[in-house]
Enzyme design. Sequence first.
Site, PDB file in Angstrom:
ATOM      1  N   PHE A 113       0.857  -1.184   0.000  1.00 53.68           N
ATOM      2  CA  PHE A 113       0.000   0.000   0.000  1.00 53.68           C
ATOM      3  C   PHE A 113       0.898   1.242   0.000  1.00 53.68           C
ATOM      4  O   PHE A 113       1.854   1.321   0.784  1.00 53.68           O
ATOM      5  CB  PHE A 113      -0.894  -0.020   1.233  1.00 53.68           C
ATOM      6  CG  PHE A 113      -1.992   1.005   1.196  1.00 53.68           C
ATOM      7  CD1 PHE A 113      -3.120   0.808   0.430  1.00 53.68           C
ATOM      8  CD2 PHE A 113      -1.879   2.173   1.929  1.00 53.68           C
ATOM      9  CE1 PHE A 113      -4.132   1.758   0.389  1.00 53.68           C
ATOM     10  CE2 PHE A 113      -2.893   3.128   1.899  1.00 53.68           C
ATOM     11  CZ  PHE A 113      -4.013   2.921   1.127  1.00 53.68           C
ATOM     12  N   ASP A 184       2.583  -5.821   7.925  1.00 53.35           N
ATOM     13  CA  ASP A 184       1.389  -4.985   7.965  1.00 53.35           C
ATOM     14  C   ASP A 184       0.185  -5.913   7.786  1.00 53.35           C
ATOM     15  O   ASP A 184       0.043  -6.583   6.757  1.00 53.35           O
ATOM     16  CB  ASP A 184       1.447  -3.922   6.857  1.00 53.35           C
ATOM     17  CG  ASP A 184       0.340  -2.884   7.025  1.00 53.35           C
ATOM     18  OD1 ASP A 184      -0.747  -3.264   7.517  1.00 53.35           O
ATOM     19  OD2 ASP A 184       0.559  -1.714   6.662  1.00 53.35           O
ATOM     20  N   TYR A 207     -10.318  -0.183  11.227  1.00 50.72           N
ATOM     21  CA  TYR A 207     -11.574   0.257  10.579  1.00 50.72           C
ATOM     22  C   TYR A 207     -11.967  -0.630   9.408  1.00 50.72           C
ATOM     23  O   TYR A 207     -13.021  -0.457   8.824  1.00 50.72           O
ATOM     24  CB  TYR A 207     -11.491   1.725  10.139  1.00 50.72           C
ATOM     25  CG  TYR A 207     -10.267   2.096   9.323  1.00 50.72           C
ATOM     26  CD1 TYR A 207     -10.178   1.781   7.974  1.00 50.72           C
ATOM     27  CD2 TYR A 207      -9.205   2.767   9.915  1.00 50.72           C
ATOM     28  CE1 TYR A 207      -9.056   2.125   7.239  1.00 50.72           C
ATOM     29  CE2 TYR A 207      -8.081   3.122   9.184  1.00 50.72           C
ATOM     30  CZ  TYR A 207      -7.998   2.795   7.856  1.00 50.72           C
ATOM     31  OH  TYR A 207      -6.882   3.138   7.137  1.00 50.72           O
ATOM     32  N   LYS A 208     -11.093  -1.591   9.047  1.00 52.36           N
ATOM     33  CA  LYS A 208     -11.434  -2.495   7.946  1.00 52.36           C
ATOM     34  C   LYS A 208     -12.210  -3.686   8.517  1.00 52.36           C
ATOM     35  O   LYS A 208     -13.346  -3.530   8.927  1.00 52.36           O
ATOM     36  CB  LYS A 208     -10.164  -2.902   7.198  1.00 52.36           C
ATOM     37  CG  LYS A 208      -9.559  -1.697   6.458  1.00 52.36           C
ATOM     38  CD  LYS A 208      -8.188  -1.937   5.873  1.00 52.36           C
ATOM     39  CE  LYS A 208      -7.702  -0.648   5.174  1.00 52.36           C
ATOM     40  NZ  LYS A 208      -6.249  -0.629   4.966  1.00 52.36           N
ATOM     41  N   ARG A 354     -13.013  -4.133  -6.510  1.00 53.33           N
ATOM     42  CA  ARG A 354     -12.716  -4.921  -5.302  1.00 53.33           C
ATOM     43  C   ARG A 354     -13.989  -5.271  -4.545  1.00 53.33           C
ATOM     44  O   ARG A 354     -14.881  -4.438  -4.390  1.00 53.33           O
ATOM     45  CB  ARG A 354     -11.863  -4.110  -4.324  1.00 53.33           C
ATOM     46  CG  ARG A 354     -10.480  -3.811  -4.727  1.00 53.33           C
ATOM     47  CD  ARG A 354      -9.636  -3.423  -3.507  1.00 53.33           C
ATOM     48  NE  ARG A 354     -10.207  -2.352  -2.686  1.00 53.33           N
ATOM     49  CZ  ARG A 354      -9.630  -1.863  -1.605  1.00 53.33           C
ATOM     50  NH1 ARG A 354      -8.468  -2.361  -1.180  1.00 53.33           N
ATOM     51  NH2 ARG A 354     -10.188  -0.892  -0.909  1.00 53.33           N
TER      52      ARG A 354
HETATM   53  C1  LIG Z   1      -5.615   0.722   4.772  1.00 49.03           C
HETATM   54  C2  LIG Z   1      -4.142   0.692   4.796  1.00 49.03           C
HETATM   55  C3  LIG Z   1      -3.395   1.762   5.298  1.00 49.03           C
HETATM   56  C4  LIG Z   1      -4.053   3.034   5.747  1.00 49.03           C
HETATM   57  O1  LIG Z   1      -3.224   3.802   6.577  1.00 49.03           O
HETATM   58  P1  LIG Z   1      -3.858   4.976   7.433  1.00 49.03           P
HETATM   59  O2  LIG Z   1      -2.707   5.655   8.055  1.00 49.03           O
HETATM   60  O3  LIG Z   1      -4.800   4.350   8.425  1.00 49.03           O
HETATM   61  O4  LIG Z   1      -4.615   5.868   6.509  1.00 49.03           O
HETATM   62  C5  LIG Z   1      -2.012   1.618   5.361  1.00 49.03           C
HETATM   63  N1  LIG Z   1      -1.401   0.499   4.929  1.00 49.03           N
HETATM   64  C6  LIG Z   1      -2.088  -0.547   4.439  1.00 49.03           C
HETATM   65  C7  LIG Z   1      -1.360  -1.763   3.994  1.00 49.03           C
HETATM   66  C8  LIG Z   1      -3.471  -0.479   4.343  1.00 49.03           C
HETATM   67  O5  LIG Z   1      -4.157  -1.495   3.833  1.00 49.03           O
END
Ligand SMILES: *Cc1c(COP(=O)(O)O)cnc(C)c1O
Length: 395
Positions: A113, A184, A207-208, A354
């Site tokens: 990400f 992660d 939040y996911k 998705r």
């Molecule tokens: C959703 C997601 C994020 C989001 O990061 P925030 O700081 O909460 O906005 C970061 N890394 C990964 C791999 C994600 O899936």
Amino acid sequence: MVDVAHTRALFDLPAGVTYLNGNSLGPLPKAAAARAKTVLQNEWGTELIRGWNTAGWMALPDKVGDRIARLIGAPEGSVSVGDTLSLKVTQALSAAVKMTPNRRVILSDNGNFPTDLYMAQGLAETLGQGHKIETPNPEQVLDRISEDVAVLMLTEVDYRTGRRHNLPKLAEKARAHGVPIVWDLAHSAGAFPVDLAGADFAVGCTYKFLNGGPGAPAFIYVRPGLADTITPLFSGWLGHAAPFAFETSYRPDAGTGRMRIGTPPVLALSVLDTALDIWDGVDLSALEARSHELSERFIARVEAAQSSLSLASPRKAKKRGAQVSFRFKHGYPAMQALIAQGVIGDFRAPDIMRFGITPLYQTEDDIDRAADTLAEIVRTRAWDKPEFHARKAVT
Ligand SMILES: *Cc1c(COP(=O)(O)O)cnc(C)c1O
């Protein structure tokens, strides 16, 4: 077995909506509103500043951390909650590179990400020690692990395709070469049983799949034993051993507690705490098995009905997280058309549609309706209307 009749009833799902986006933002748990009201009226409103003691606000980051620890196979006391995932990634990464002062390669992959990579770039620049971020294809990461790698930072499940890394295998090689590990788990926690595989650090979202609500705080795990040796990058007062001694010099708290930074987001942590009640009694292996069934059903039904979409996710269920992605040239307007019909997924550029698979509240009827509506939209080109082509800020 997942008792979906029971767990689905714990969510406030809007009528007429089929939700396949719990991989991005989990739905509202019914009990969240009452908890938020209690915090506002009976805690903040009544207790005012006394609430930090009387309502247990200060203990929330660690209390909620312990509840998440159970979901990711971590021991009690090893997880702390607060801040955004971007910051937690940075905390983990900065501590990891200090463990390997003579190495300069931050190894990740090009499916990670973007914020994880951006934060690594920012950290490398701030450190000014010549760290380089390498992002090979995901399949090439294993071969790239060697003695010059300062840290291995990977997201287990690819946010676009749902492809899942083999963490135990990667960890084994990383350990053999003295490479610290940061996982992660943004798309893992609450999706299947996590194997920390001897990770030094693990971070993730709430939040996911954990349904903590928009902007709910992130979590960080630090391997017990290692945590006490870390000098945190963000040496905030709430990670201090004695915040209310107000000393002029930083002294880290014991263990993962030193990963706290500033004042905890009490409202968000309280709602998250309530959202986590839903997991009591949920068997994560059964959840994963059910997620495989639902995703296989979705793929088969979408593929049987049309041939314009191609599967972007691995075909083998075991190689996917709890999500199914299809490539479609007109994916953006097609997703907008789908949402207009009450079936909610999302879109990731350039062409990925998705769909999150979440057995706590999804039924086979939801899967069938989503697949049938999608196929119909593709077949009739219902997506080809001006209103579906206009790009929104969040896709
Ligand atoms: C959703 C997601 C994020 C989001 O990061 P925030 O700081 O909460 O906005 C970061 N890394 C990964 C791999 C994600 O899936």
